[in-house]
Enzyme design. Structure first.
Site, PDB file in Angstrom:
ATOM      1  N   ALA A   1      38.467  -5.451-100.671  1.00 50.21           N
ATOM      2  CA  ALA A   1      38.906  -6.709-100.052  1.00 50.21           C
ATOM      3  C   ALA A   1      37.704  -7.550 -99.646  1.00 50.21           C
ATOM      4  CB  ALA A   1      39.771  -6.413 -98.825  1.00 50.21           C
ATOM      5  N   ASP A   2      37.939  -8.840 -99.561  1.00 51.73           N
ATOM      6  CA  ASP A   2      36.916  -9.754 -99.056  1.00 51.73           C
ATOM      7  C   ASP A   2      37.620 -10.884 -98.307  1.00 51.73           C
ATOM      8  OD1 ASP A   2      33.918 -10.411 -99.210  1.00 51.73           O
ATOM      9  OD2 ASP A   2      34.880 -12.331 -99.678  1.00 51.73           O
TER      10      ASP A   2
END
Length: 197
Positions: free
Chosen positions: A79-80
């Site tokens: 994730a970012d």
């Protein structure tokens, strides 16, 4: 009683993140997982890429890095999270002055928090983004400095954590997922896992 995501038990689920917020949120889904962090993953993106595509693009780059060393029974979640204000991406602040500038820019305005997530196995990869619109009240320099000094938000995009003091005093409203602003859109992740598995 079996977990609703019973098919996930065939996988060794790995959260590819050091973030305590992401660990906490994924833990709330009630599935077993471990964390694994690779250092020096390239998180650059094309300069002309629209801001709302960046988080998902980086989550895919992270997934590609992990794919090189994953086992057949592993399911990896990357994730970012980015903060977008006036079409400008606010990353993690480098120091207190940078954090102050970011919070001054967010003060009294609306911004977007976008988290890109990629779910990867050796057989498939699925990516998605979640967007939350966040309204900030006007903040005084004293409030900004108090927050920075006491909470040191240098590991957070946009220089703030919604679950901290500043979330109580600055966030006047939002449209979208609160958990997305924390760093993992857990509802959407659960829906995607249900669909995949």
């Amino acid at each position: 009683m079996e977990h609703p995501l019973k098919n996930i038990e065939g996988y060794n689920v790995i959260l590819a993140s050091n973030s305590p917020r992401r660990k906490e949120l994924l833990g709330q889904l009630g599935i077993s997982f471990t964390t694994r962090v690779l250092n020096d993953i390239d998180e650059s993106f094309p300069a002309d890429m629209p801001a709302d595509n960046v988080a998902e693009y980086i989550s895919k780059k992270k997934a590609d890095a992990y794919r090189q060393c994953m086992a057949d029974n592993e399911l990896i979640i990357t994730a970012d999270t980015i903060v977008v204000s006036n079409n400008k991406i606010l990353g993690k602040p480098v120091d207190a002055d940078d954090a102050h500038k970011m919070l001054r820019e967010l003060s009294g305005h609306a911004h977007q928090v976008i988290t890109g997530v990629t779910i990867t196995t050796t057989q498939f990869s699925k990516s998605f983004s979640s967007v939350t619109d966040v309204n900030f009240a006007e903040l005084s320099d004293e409030e900004i400095d108090y927050y920075i000094e006491n909470y040191k938000p240098f590991d957070k995009a946009g220089a703030y954590g919604i679950q901290e003091w500043i979330g109580c005093v600055a966030v006047s409203g939002m449209v979208g997922s609160y958990y997305n602003v924390m760093g993992l859109p857990i509802f959407k992740l659960y829906q995607e896992l249900k669909e995949i598995l």
